[in-house]
Design an enzyme around this catalytic site. Structure first.
Site, PDB file in Angstrom:
ATOM      1  N   ASN A 193       0.866  -1.181   0.000  1.00  0.00           N
ATOM      2  CA  ASN A 193       0.000   0.000   0.000  1.00  0.00           C
ATOM      3  C   ASN A 193       0.903   1.232   0.000  1.00  0.00           C
ATOM      4  O   ASN A 193       1.465   1.593   1.029  1.00  0.00           O
ATOM      5  CB  ASN A 193      -0.889  -0.032   1.253  1.00  0.00           C
ATOM      6  CG  ASN A 193      -1.719   1.231   1.406  1.00  0.00           C
ATOM      7  OD1 ASN A 193      -1.854   2.021   0.477  1.00  0.00           O
ATOM      8  ND2 ASN A 193      -2.274   1.413   2.597  1.00  0.00           N
ATOM      9  N   LYS A 232       0.124   4.250  -0.305  1.00  0.00           N
ATOM     10  CA  LYS A 232      -0.555   5.444   0.229  1.00  0.00           C
ATOM     11  C   LYS A 232      -0.306   6.634  -0.703  1.00  0.00           C
ATOM     12  O   LYS A 232      -0.157   6.445  -1.909  1.00  0.00           O
ATOM     13  CB  LYS A 232      -0.112   5.731   1.662  1.00  0.00           C
ATOM     14  CG  LYS A 232      -0.191   4.480   2.542  1.00  0.00           C
ATOM     15  CD  LYS A 232      -0.060   4.762   3.989  1.00  0.00           C
ATOM     16  CE  LYS A 232      -0.017   3.445   4.752  1.00  0.00           C
ATOM     17  NZ  LYS A 232      -0.119   3.601   6.168  1.00  0.00           N
ATOM     18  N   HIS A 264      -9.483   0.929   4.665  1.00  0.00           N
ATOM     19  CA  HIS A 264      -8.237   1.144   5.408  1.00  0.00           C
ATOM     20  C   HIS A 264      -8.536   2.073   6.590  1.00  0.00           C
ATOM     21  O   HIS A 264      -9.370   2.971   6.489  1.00  0.00           O
ATOM     22  CB  HIS A 264      -7.176   1.760   4.485  1.00  0.00           C
ATOM     23  CG  HIS A 264      -5.817   1.773   5.101  1.00  0.00           C
ATOM     24  ND1 HIS A 264      -5.449   2.726   6.026  1.00  0.00           N
ATOM     25  CD2 HIS A 264      -4.759   0.938   4.963  1.00  0.00           C
ATOM     26  CE1 HIS A 264      -4.212   2.468   6.426  1.00  0.00           C
ATOM     27  NE2 HIS A 264      -3.772   1.397   5.797  1.00  0.00           N
ATOM     28  N   GLU A 304      -7.060   4.542   7.726  1.00  0.00           N
ATOM     29  CA  GLU A 304      -6.902   5.974   7.421  1.00  0.00           C
ATOM     30  C   GLU A 304      -8.153   6.506   6.725  1.00  0.00           C
ATOM     31  O   GLU A 304      -8.558   7.649   6.943  1.00  0.00           O
ATOM     32  CB  GLU A 304      -5.646   6.189   6.562  1.00  0.00           C
ATOM     33  CG  GLU A 304      -4.384   5.995   7.407  1.00  0.00           C
ATOM     34  CD  GLU A 304      -3.165   5.507   6.638  1.00  0.00           C
ATOM     35  OE1 GLU A 304      -3.154   5.599   5.401  1.00  0.00           O
ATOM     36  OE2 GLU A 304      -2.226   5.010   7.290  1.00  0.00           O
ATOM     37  N   GLU A 341      -5.473  -5.148  10.526  1.00  0.00           N
ATOM     38  CA  GLU A 341      -4.451  -4.119  10.755  1.00  0.00           C
ATOM     39  C   GLU A 341      -4.762  -3.378  12.059  1.00  0.00           C
ATOM     40  O   GLU A 341      -5.566  -2.435  12.072  1.00  0.00           O
ATOM     41  CB  GLU A 341      -4.469  -3.106   9.600  1.00  0.00           C
ATOM     42  CG  GLU A 341      -4.180  -3.707   8.252  1.00  0.00           C
ATOM     43  CD  GLU A 341      -3.594  -2.671   7.304  1.00  0.00           C
ATOM     44  OE1 GLU A 341      -2.481  -2.888   6.832  1.00  0.00           O
ATOM     45  OE2 GLU A 341      -4.246  -1.633   7.068  1.00  0.00           O
ATOM     46  N   GLY A 377       2.234   2.188  10.838  1.00  0.00           N
ATOM     47  CA  GLY A 377       3.166   3.304  10.689  1.00  0.00           C
ATOM     48  C   GLY A 377       3.829   3.738  11.981  1.00  0.00           C
ATOM     49  O   GLY A 377       4.441   4.802  12.043  1.00  0.00           O
ATOM     50  N   SER A 388       3.334  -2.164  10.500  1.00  0.00           N
ATOM     51  CA  SER A 388       4.784  -2.160  10.712  1.00  0.00           C
ATOM     52  C   SER A 388       5.436  -3.508  10.400  1.00  0.00           C
ATOM     53  O   SER A 388       6.361  -3.931  11.097  1.00  0.00           O
ATOM     54  CB  SER A 388       5.119  -1.706  12.139  1.00  0.00           C
ATOM     55  OG  SER A 388       4.661  -0.376  12.328  1.00  0.00           O
TER      56      SER A 388
HETATM   57  C1  PEP Z   1      -0.874   0.075   6.118  1.00  0.00           C
HETATM   58  O1  PEP Z   1      -1.067   1.273   6.106  1.00  0.00           O
HETATM   59  O2  PEP Z   1      -1.659  -0.683   5.513  1.00  0.00           O
HETATM   60  C2  PEP Z   1       0.285  -0.426   6.835  1.00  0.00           C
HETATM   61  C3  PEP Z   1       0.297  -1.671   7.203  1.00  0.00           C
HETATM   62  O3  PEP Z   1       1.287   0.493   7.086  1.00  0.00           O
HETATM   63  P1  PEP Z   1       2.714   0.214   7.759  1.00  0.00           P
HETATM   64  O4  PEP Z   1       3.233  -1.088   7.174  1.00  0.00           O
HETATM   65  O5  PEP Z   1       3.561   1.363   7.385  1.00  0.00           O
HETATM   66  O6  PEP Z   1       2.486   0.089   9.212  1.00  0.00           O
END
Ligand code: PEP
Length: 253
Positions: free
Chosen positions: A9, A11, A98, A100, A170, A176, A216
């Site tokens: 992803n 973003k 997601h 976000e 998630e 993040g 992460s």
């Molecule tokens: C995400 O935004 O889907 C995600 C898993 O981000 P990160 O790997 O940066 O934590």
């Protein structure tokens, strides 16, 4: 056998040249270091779809996805992108819900049902995201919270429809932040999600659904997380912007 999937992803990152460079590097590395059993999905920003699609054309196991789609089929919705448009640009997947989008764009469980319907109607595989915020994890009600997200958004679909949906767990506190869920925490939640799906759609159907972990995920923790029986891959944010890290995560199975 459930599909093993690693989806990146991106973003809102990368101008055109950066998106092209990143894709070319990933394509070249996977050519040199093929991972035959892993389905790789690149989810760039919309404006990159055409360029990325050209670079991955003919490369086995690399697929294209959107990061979001509209809940409507078409019409006067300025700035929106439909599932049909994504499919017409070569996308086969789309991330739905997601955290976000849920937080910054106030996407509700009911809206996400409509987006999922649009995706399925256009033969896109939704990567449906769920996950709890930190305060819910700390209160110990995280399983109920996630189950409720799935019930409200997805339990109106048929067995045939749900089989075509990928779930991404998630935990918001891990996205993040550099704070990963432990492999045990991921397995515990993935097993709970599968059991919840089995309760509604039957265990044969639930056993076919790929459940990805996101939050992460990095080359140094992916192997342990992916080794868990109910973890079928990852949705990768930050590390998907670094070709070497992303490919090393793909190679962690
Ligand atoms: C995400 O935004 O889907 C995600 C898993 O981000 P990160 O790997 O940066 O934590």
């Amino acid at each position: 056998m459930r599909k093993k999937i690693v989806a990146g992803n991106w973003k809102m990152n990368g101008v055109q040249e950066e998106g092209q460079k990143l894709t070319s590097e990933i394509v070249n590395m996977l050519r040199d270091e093929p991972q035959k059993d892993v389905t790789v999905v690149l989810n760039p920003p919309y404006v990159h779809l055409h360029g990325v699609n050209k670079l991955i054309a003919g490369v086995k196991n690399i697929h294209l996805g959107g990061q979001n789609c509209s809940d409507k089929a078409s019409g006067a919705f300025t700035g929106e992108i439909s599932a049909e448009m994504l499919a017409s640009f070569g996308a086969e997947y789309v991330i739905i819900g997601h955290s976000e989008r849920r937080e910054y764009f106030r996407e509700t469980n009911a809206l996400l049902t409509e987006k999922t319907k649009q995706a399925l109607a256009n033969k896109l595989t939704p990567i449906f995201c769920c996950g709890e915020p930190l305060e819910i994890r700390e209160s110990g009600t995280h399983e109920d919270y996630v189950k409720n997200q799935l019930t409200e958004s997805l339990f109106g679909f048929s067995e045939n429809e749900i089989k075509n949906i990928v779930i991404a767990y998630e935990p918001i506190w891990a996205i993040g932040t550099g704070k990963t869920a432990s492999a045990e925490q991921a397995q515990e939640m993935h097993a709970a999600i599968r059991q919840h799906l089995a309760g509604k759609f039957g265990s044969a159907v639930a056993d076919e659904i790929s459940i990805l972990y996101g939050g992460s995920c990095k080359p140094d923790n992916a192997r342990e997380i992916f080794s868990k029986p109910d973890v079928d891959g990852g949705l990768i944010g930050g590390a998907s912007l670094k070709s070497r890290d992303f490919v090393d995560i793909i190679k962690s199975f």
